[in-house]
Motif scaffolding. Sequence first.
Motif, short mmCIF file in Angstrom:
data_model
loop_
_atom_site.label_atom_id
_atom_site.label_comp_id
_atom_site.label_asym_id
_atom_site.label_seq_id
_atom_site.Cartn_x
_atom_site.Cartn_y
_atom_site.Cartn_z
N HIS A 135 -2.23 10.28 7.81
CA HIS A 135 -3.30 9.30 7.61
C HIS A 135 -2.93 8.22 6.61
O HIS A 135 -3.14 7.04 6.86
CB HIS A 135 -4.60 9.96 7.16
N GLY A 136 -2.39 8.61 5.45
CA GLY A 136 -2.04 7.62 4.44
C GLY A 136 -1.02 6.63 4.96
O GLY A 136 -1.18 5.41 4.82
N GLU A 137 0.01 7.14 5.61
CA GLU A 137 1.08 6.27 6.14
C GLU A 137 0.51 5.35 7.22
O GLU A 137 0.84 4.16 7.27
CB GLU A 137 2.21 7.14 6.70
N ARG A 138 -0.34 5.88 8.06
CA ARG A 138 -0.93 5.06 9.13
C ARG A 138 -1.83 3.98 8.57
O ARG A 138 -1.79 2.83 9.00
CB ARG A 138 -1.71 5.97 10.08
N PHE A 139 -2.64 4.34 7.57
CA PHE A 139 -3.52 3.37 6.93
C PHE A 139 -2.70 2.25 6.30
O PHE A 139 -3.01 1.06 6.46
CB PHE A 139 -4.36 4.07 5.86
N ASN A 140 -1.63 2.62 5.60
CA ASN A 140 -0.77 1.63 4.97
C ASN A 140 -0.15 0.68 6.00
O ASN A 140 -0.09 -0.53 5.79
CB ASN A 140 0.35 2.33 4.19
N ARG A 141 0.29 1.26 7.11
CA ARG A 141 0.97 0.49 8.15
C ARG A 141 0.02 -0.45 8.88
O ARG A 141 0.38 -1.58 9.21
CB ARG A 141 1.62 1.45 9.15
N GLU A 142 -1.20 -0.01 9.14
CA GLU A 142 -2.13 -0.78 9.97
C GLU A 142 -2.92 -1.83 9.18
O GLU A 142 -3.49 -2.74 9.78
CB GLU A 142 -3.10 0.17 10.67
N THR A 143 -2.96 -1.72 7.87
CA THR A 143 -3.70 -2.68 7.06
C THR A 143 -2.92 -3.99 6.94
O THR A 143 -1.72 -3.99 6.65
CB THR A 143 -3.97 -2.11 5.65
N ILE A 144 -3.60 -5.10 7.17
CA ILE A 144 -2.97 -6.43 7.10
C ILE A 144 -3.14 -6.99 5.69
O ILE A 144 -4.26 -7.09 5.18
CB ILE A 144 -3.59 -7.38 8.14
N THR A 145 -2.04 -7.35 5.06
CA THR A 145 -2.10 -7.79 3.66
C THR A 145 -1.63 -9.23 3.45
O THR A 145 -1.70 -9.73 2.34
CB THR A 145 -1.25 -6.86 2.77
N GLY A 155 -7.01 7.87 0.33
CA GLY A 155 -7.79 6.65 0.57
C GLY A 155 -9.28 6.85 0.60
O GLY A 155 -9.80 7.96 0.45
N ALA A 156 -10.00 5.75 0.86
CA ALA A 156 -11.46 5.75 0.79
C ALA A 156 -12.11 6.65 1.82
O ALA A 156 -13.23 7.13 1.61
CB ALA A 156 -11.98 4.32 0.96
N ILE A 157 -11.45 6.92 2.94
CA ILE A 157 -12.04 7.76 3.97
C ILE A 157 -12.38 9.16 3.45
O ILE A 157 -13.24 9.85 3.98
CB ILE A 157 -11.10 7.87 5.19
N LEU A 182 0.81 -1.21 0.00
CA LEU A 182 0.00 0.00 0.00
C LEU A 182 0.85 1.26 0.00
O LEU A 182 1.90 1.32 0.64
CB LEU A 182 -0.94 0.00 1.21
N SER A 183 0.34 2.27 -0.70
CA SER A 183 1.05 3.54 -0.78
C SER A 183 0.07 4.70 -0.81
O SER A 183 0.26 5.68 -1.54
CB SER A 183 1.94 3.58 -2.04
N PHE A 184 -1.02 4.59 -0.02
CA PHE A 184 -1.99 5.69 0.03
C PHE A 184 -1.33 6.92 0.64
O PHE A 184 -0.49 6.83 1.55
CB PHE A 184 -3.21 5.30 0.86
N SER A 185 -1.75 8.08 0.15
CA SER A 185 -1.26 9.34 0.71
C SER A 185 -2.44 10.06 1.37
O SER A 185 -3.50 9.48 1.56
CB SER A 185 -0.64 10.20 -0.40
N GLY A 186 -2.25 11.32 1.71
CA GLY A 186 -3.29 12.07 2.38
C GLY A 186 -2.66 13.03 3.36
O GLY A 186 -1.45 13.02 3.58
N PRO A 187 -3.49 13.88 3.99
CA PRO A 187 -2.95 14.89 4.91
C PRO A 187 -2.40 14.27 6.18
O PRO A 187 -2.83 13.20 6.62
CB PRO A 187 -4.17 15.75 5.22
N LYS A 188 -1.46 14.99 6.77
CA LYS A 188 -0.82 14.55 8.01
C LYS A 188 -0.30 13.12 7.84
O LYS A 188 0.31 12.78 6.84
CB LYS A 188 -1.77 14.72 9.18
#
Length: 304
Positions: free
Chosen positions: A55-65, A155-157, A47-53
């Motif tokens: 969020h993108g990095e946190r989403f990428n890190r917390e998602t289990i793949t 991301g979707a949020i 995952l390589s989602f971006s976004g403010p602050k």
Amino acid sequence: MVMPNFLIIGAAKSGTTALYAYLRQHPDIFMSSVKEPRFFAFEGEKLSFSGPKDHGERFNRETITDLKTYQSLFDGVAGEKAIGEASPAYLSSAEKASKSIRHHIPEVKLIVILRQPAERAYSAFLHTIRSGRETNMNFESVLKSEEKRIQNNWGAIWQHRRLGFYYEQMLPYYQLFPQEQIKVCLYDDLRLNSASLIRELLTFLEVDSTLPLDVSRRVNVSGIPRSTWVQKILKVTHKQISDMLKQQVPHKHRRSLVHKVKEANLIRPDLPEETRRRLTFEYKDDILKLQDLIQRDLSSWLNV
């Protein structure tokens, strides 16, 4: 290795967190400690989602793949009959997630909770403000920037308008799974009679539906902080506040007290009527197709 036999697949900001919180109280239900692993939506991806602050990095890190890590979420299962998790990404990424779910757990039961899409979009917007991620306080302006944000790989949020087209998200599940494996409920069901809805879900999951569960607490409420200072303090010092109260207040009431302080600091401005009408008009065809698909009367969603 253990895999879930039911999933709460969405929609985001429609009551999935409440369902997760209520169902996990049942002694015959095991819910993963990670509420949103999102495995079936992003299996095998980097995952390589971006976004403010962050969020993108946190989403990428917390998602289990990967499958092994996902299966480890259910290592604590100790004879519970219903084993589940709740990831709204399974609806927002339905094209991939439905196929991955079908591949790994074809007999799974699927729980969906849907909300009037204009209301859902606005609640999602308020959620990003509450969390401190959204700095633009104008909902109309945010909607206008949505496509650009999507192009920039947010991301979707952030897809407030797009995620309200439920028919196109639900269709893959109806094409891949028998209808009896899908339970669709509405946010209004949860809001007006949560106890009755939870009993329906317990019956669907084939566990004892007569056990009383606490459905009184509102969960994951959206809103704009009255005081950003108070919001930041609560976010940073949640654990410290809980620890400070530990000697004086029982655990159950301690959590409730912190929750009430958080909720008291939120205000929820109404969705402007003109915005509601315009968005609902955009969703109209999708709503009409959806009600035929799920066999539920959604005419109240169109009454604006």
